[in-house]
Structures are given as C-alpha cells and as structure tokens.
Design a protein around this motif. Structure first.
Motif, PDB file in Angstrom:
ATOM      1  N   ASN A 204       0.828  -1.209   0.000  1.00 27.39           N
ATOM      2  CA  ASN A 204       0.000   0.000   0.000  1.00 27.39           C
ATOM      3  C   ASN A 204       0.861   1.257   0.000  1.00 27.39           C
ATOM      4  N   PHE A 205       1.923   1.264   0.808  1.00 24.54           N
ATOM      5  CA  PHE A 205       2.823   2.415   0.818  1.00 24.54           C
ATOM      6  C   PHE A 205       3.538   2.555  -0.520  1.00 24.54           C
ATOM      7  N   GLY A 206       3.886   1.444  -1.134  1.00 22.09           N
ATOM      8  CA  GLY A 206       4.528   1.485  -2.446  1.00 22.09           C
ATOM      9  C   GLY A 206       3.617   2.100  -3.490  1.00 22.09           C
ATOM     10  N   THR A 207       2.344   1.776  -3.436  1.00 20.05           N
ATOM     11  CA  THR A 207       1.377   2.346  -4.374  1.00 20.05           C
ATOM     12  C   THR A 207       1.277   3.858  -4.188  1.00 20.05           C
ATOM     13  N   VAL A 208       1.226   4.292  -2.941  1.00 20.11           N
ATOM     14  CA  VAL A 208       1.155   5.729  -2.662  1.00 20.11           C
ATOM     15  C   VAL A 208       2.432   6.417  -3.135  1.00 20.11           C
ATOM     16  N   PHE A 209       3.579   5.796  -2.894  1.00 25.19           N
ATOM     17  CA  PHE A 209       4.852   6.378  -3.313  1.00 25.19           C
ATOM     18  C   PHE A 209       4.924   6.500  -4.835  1.00 25.19           C
ATOM     19  N   VAL A 210       4.520   5.462  -5.548  1.00 27.74           N
ATOM     20  CA  VAL A 210       4.532   5.508  -7.018  1.00 27.74           C
ATOM     21  C   VAL A 210       3.589   6.602  -7.512  1.00 27.74           C
ATOM     22  N   PHE A 211       2.421   6.711  -6.907  1.00 28.11           N
ATOM     23  CA  PHE A 211       1.467   7.753  -7.290  1.00 28.11           C
ATOM     24  C   PHE A 211       2.059   9.144  -7.041  1.00 28.11           C
ATOM     25  N   LEU A 212       2.748   9.328  -5.914  1.00 24.03           N
ATOM     26  CA  LEU A 212       3.378  10.603  -5.588  1.00 24.03           C
ATOM     27  C   LEU A 212       4.470  10.946  -6.594  1.00 24.03           C
ATOM     28  N   VAL A 213       5.309   9.986  -6.921  1.00 19.30           N
ATOM     29  CA  VAL A 213       6.392  10.223  -7.882  1.00 19.30           C
ATOM     30  C   VAL A 213       5.821  10.549  -9.257  1.00 19.30           C
ATOM     31  N   LEU A 214       4.806   9.817  -9.688  1.00 15.47           N
ATOM     32  CA  LEU A 214       4.199  10.098 -10.988  1.00 15.47           C
ATOM     33  C   LEU A 214       3.550  11.488 -11.012  1.00 15.47           C
ATOM     34  N   GLY A 215       2.955  11.897  -9.913  1.00 16.81           N
ATOM     35  CA  GLY A 215       2.373  13.238  -9.835  1.00 16.81           C
ATOM     36  C   GLY A 215       3.434  14.316  -9.965  1.00 16.81           C
ATOM     37  N   ILE A 216       4.551  14.137  -9.271  1.00 16.40           N
ATOM     38  CA  ILE A 216       5.644  15.114  -9.352  1.00 16.40           C
ATOM     39  C   ILE A 216       6.218  15.150 -10.764  1.00 16.40           C
TER      40      ILE A 216
END
Length: 144
Positions: free
Chosen positions: A7-19
């Motif tokens: 779950n944290f990995g999914t949030v991290f990937v989403f954050l990186v893609l947003g940036i």
C-alpha cells in the motif's frame, strides 16, 4: 506486513508520478512557448489599467483582521469534517471535545467583537483636553 508495504509502495509511485507530471508540464511549456519580451509585456498589469503610484501602499489593518478570522473558522470546518464522519463511533466523548473546541473559537470571536476589531468604522475616541492654567503675571522685579 507485505500488504502494508504494498500500500505504501502504491502511494509512493502515485506521488512520484504526480511530481513527474507537474515538472514535465512546466518543462514542456518552457521549451515550447515563444519568448519575445517587450516593454508592454514587462510592464505591471493592474486590471487593464496603467499602474499608478507605488506598489507599497498601506492597507487598513481591518482587512487582515477579517481575513484572519475567516481563516480561523475555515480551518475549524476542516477539523470538524473528519469528526463528523466518525461521530457515531466516538460517542459522547467526541461531542464534548468538539463543543469545547468550538467554544474556544467562539470565545475568541466574542473577544474580537467586544474589543471592536470587527467594527469596520471605529468611533474616534473623545479625549478631553486639559484646561489651560491661568497665566501668572510677573511684577517685573528680579529676585537677585
């Protein structure tokens, strides 16, 4: 444990893609836009009117007071929303806590109101002038 990391990995990937998306948009716009500065483009824009006077104008403090009070109550709503979503689960304790929270904010509002900070036009204080003392007449003689 693996599910939590996933779950944290999914949030991290989403954050990186947003940036990456935001930075990529800025860089693409910077590379594609034409850059032709001239005097009119570099001038200060003020509602379609030519700028008059200095930008360092003193604003009335009442604008800031009203803005701060608005922000305080706006943030209060942000804090009340999560409370309202779980109110039934928390019970009477949550109700008492939110009433104390709102009461403190209302006390602050009443204080500002009584102090007169919410009055847009403040009355000028009527300060009485000191009466002038009668002038002493000198007899023209010197003491020496």
């Amino acid at each position: 444990m693996d599910q939590t990391l996933s779950n944290f990995g999914t949030v991290f990937v989403f954050l990186v893609l947003g940036i990456v998306f935001v930075v990529g948009g800025y860089l693409t716009a910077r590379m594609l836009r034409p850059s032709r500065p001239n005097e009119e483009k570099l001038s200060t824009y003020e509602c379609g009117e030519p700028a008059v006077g200095s930008a360092w104008v003193k604003f009335n403090i009442r604008f800031y007071v009203v803005a701060l009070i608005f922000i305080i109550f706006d943030v209060e709503v942000v804090f009340l929303y999560p409370w309202a979503t779980v109110f039934k689960q928390l019970g009477m304790f949550a109700l008492v806590e939110v009433l104390i929270f709102a009461g403190i904010l209302v006390l602050g509002l009443v204080y500002a109101w009584v102090k007169g900070d919410l009055d847009w036009v403040r009355p000028t204080p009527n300060i009485p002038k000191m009466p002038e003392l009668p002038k002493r007449h000198s007899s023209g003689r010197s003491n020496g």
